[in-house]
Design a protein around this motif. Structure first.
Motif, PDB file in Angstrom:
ATOM      1  N   GLU A  73      52.626  29.580  80.514  1.00 21.89           N
ATOM      2  CA  GLU A  73      52.185  29.514  79.250  1.00 21.89           C
ATOM      3  C   GLU A  73      51.857  27.872  78.858  1.00 21.89           C
ATOM      4  OE1 GLU A  73      54.479  31.238  76.216  1.00 21.89           O
ATOM      5  OE2 GLU A  73      55.203  32.652  77.883  1.00 21.89           O
ATOM      6  N   GLY A  74      51.998  27.096  80.125  1.00 19.67           N
ATOM      7  CA  GLY A  74      51.645  25.388  79.906  1.00 19.67           C
ATOM      8  C   GLY A  74      50.340  25.191  79.784  1.00 19.67           C
ATOM      9  N   PHE A  75      49.886  24.041  79.081  1.00 16.08           N
ATOM     10  CA  PHE A  75      48.697  23.603  78.578  1.00 16.08           C
ATOM     11  C   PHE A  75      48.685  22.121  78.531  1.00 16.08           C
ATOM     12  CE2 PHE A  75      50.556  25.078  74.676  1.00 16.08           C
ATOM     13  CZ  PHE A  75      50.184  23.972  73.807  1.00 16.08           C
ATOM     14  N   LEU A  76      47.537  21.658  78.870  1.00 14.27           N
ATOM     15  CA  LEU A  76      47.512  20.212  78.681  1.00 14.27           C
ATOM     16  C   LEU A  76      47.697  19.562  77.443  1.00 14.27           C
ATOM     17  CD1 LEU A  76      44.454  18.982  80.779  1.00 14.27           C
ATOM     18  CD2 LEU A  76      46.878  18.753  81.410  1.00 14.27           C
ATOM     19  N   TRP A  77      48.221  18.297  77.154  1.00 14.08           N
ATOM     20  CA  TRP A  77      48.504  17.846  75.622  1.00 14.08           C
ATOM     21  C   TRP A  77      48.197  16.578  75.665  1.00 14.08           C
ATOM     22  CZ3 TRP A  77      49.866  20.387  71.205  1.00 14.08           C
ATOM     23  CH2 TRP A  77      50.526  19.294  70.579  1.00 14.08           C
ATOM     24  N   GLY A  78      47.781  16.025  74.473  1.00 12.20           N
ATOM     25  CA  GLY A  78      47.684  14.730  74.047  1.00 12.20           C
ATOM     26  C   GLY A  78      46.721  13.774  74.891  1.00 12.20           C
ATOM     27  N   GLY A 127      38.180  25.665  83.120  1.00 13.89           N
ATOM     28  CA  GLY A 127      39.108  26.652  83.521  1.00 13.89           C
ATOM     29  C   GLY A 127      40.709  26.142  83.346  1.00 13.89           C
ATOM     30  N   ILE A 128      41.009  24.994  82.826  1.00 12.93           N
ATOM     31  CA  ILE A 128      42.047  24.458  82.596  1.00 12.93           C
ATOM     32  C   ILE A 128      42.458  24.739  81.252  1.00 12.93           C
ATOM     33  CG2 ILE A 128      43.546  22.221  82.912  1.00 12.93           C
ATOM     34  CD1 ILE A 128      41.566  21.496  84.789  1.00 12.93           C
ATOM     35  N   PRO A 129      43.818  25.282  80.927  1.00  6.65           N
ATOM     36  CA  PRO A 129      44.382  25.369  79.702  1.00  6.65           C
ATOM     37  C   PRO A 129      44.717  24.254  79.226  1.00  6.65           C
ATOM     38  CG  PRO A 129      45.786  26.798  81.338  1.00  6.65           C
ATOM     39  CD  PRO A 129      44.623  25.929  82.051  1.00  6.65           C
ATOM     40  N   SER A 130      44.337  24.043  77.913  1.00  6.31           N
ATOM     41  CA  SER A 130      44.423  22.577  77.170  1.00  6.31           C
ATOM     42  C   SER A 130      44.556  22.818  75.587  1.00  6.31           C
ATOM     43  CB  SER A 130      43.202  21.954  77.535  1.00  6.31           C
ATOM     44  OG  SER A 130      43.274  20.762  76.944  1.00  6.31           O
TER      45      SER A 130
END
Length: 175
Positions: A73-78, A127-130
């Motif tokens: 459930e991780g995604f890029l942040w900030g 394709g990267i969760p963000s």
């Protein structure tokens, strides 16, 4: 060798990264992953995360790997979102990944986790969760110079990463 071909295809779609969960979905056992690590086809990057050894690196690999290391459930942040898109001239020391879960696994020093707010809007970039770019710009207020965030907002709109409404809203907030 059929299984490794399938693993290679999965990894090719994920910046050279494949997780143990993805491997299980196609019928690959943990033993096979270990064997491929021993023979040098894969390298273990973290708990349940593997990378192809024969992979031509791309600028986005580090972001995909950080998200995979944190978990499902991780995604890029900030600042990491801005860095991935080369906005605001940021180059954080660590890739920040937000997650709603507590992460107990040991992560490398270059991966930083934060708690994801319940209302966080997410999307996929390449394709990267963000986190959405507009929200990332807003989240960086106070940690990134305002002038850089204004430039990031302009570039993000020019590249189609934010809508006109988001652009107007951000410009008002940053002015």
């Amino acid at each position: 060798m059929k299984h490794f071909d399938e693993i290679f295809e999965l990894a090719a779609d994920g910046y050279g990264i494949v997780t143990a969960a993805q491997a299980r979905e196609i019928g690959v056992t943990t033993g096979e992953l270990s064997r491929w690590c021993a023979t040098g086809k894969l390298m273990r990057r973290g708990h349940g995360v593997y990378k192809l050894t024969q992979w031509v690196p791309t600028p986005r690999d580090v972001f995909a790997e950080a998200v995979a290391l944190v978990g499902d459930e991780g995604f890029l942040w900030g600042e990491s979102v801005l860095s991935m898109h080369a906005l605001a001239l940021v180059d954080p020391r660590a890739v920040t990944v937000a997650t709603p879960k507590r992460v107990r696994r040991k992560l490398p020093a270059w991966v930083k986790t934060v708690s994801a707010p319940e209302n966080a809007k997410t999307t996929f970039y390449e394709g990267i969760p963000s986190q959405c770019v507009a929200d990332a710009i807003e989240a960086c207020k106070g940690s990134v110079m305002t002038e850089r965030l204004i430039e990031a907002t302009k570039h993000a709109q020019a590249e189609g990463l934010i809508t006109s409404n988001e652009h107007e809203r951000l410009m008002k907030e940053l002015s």
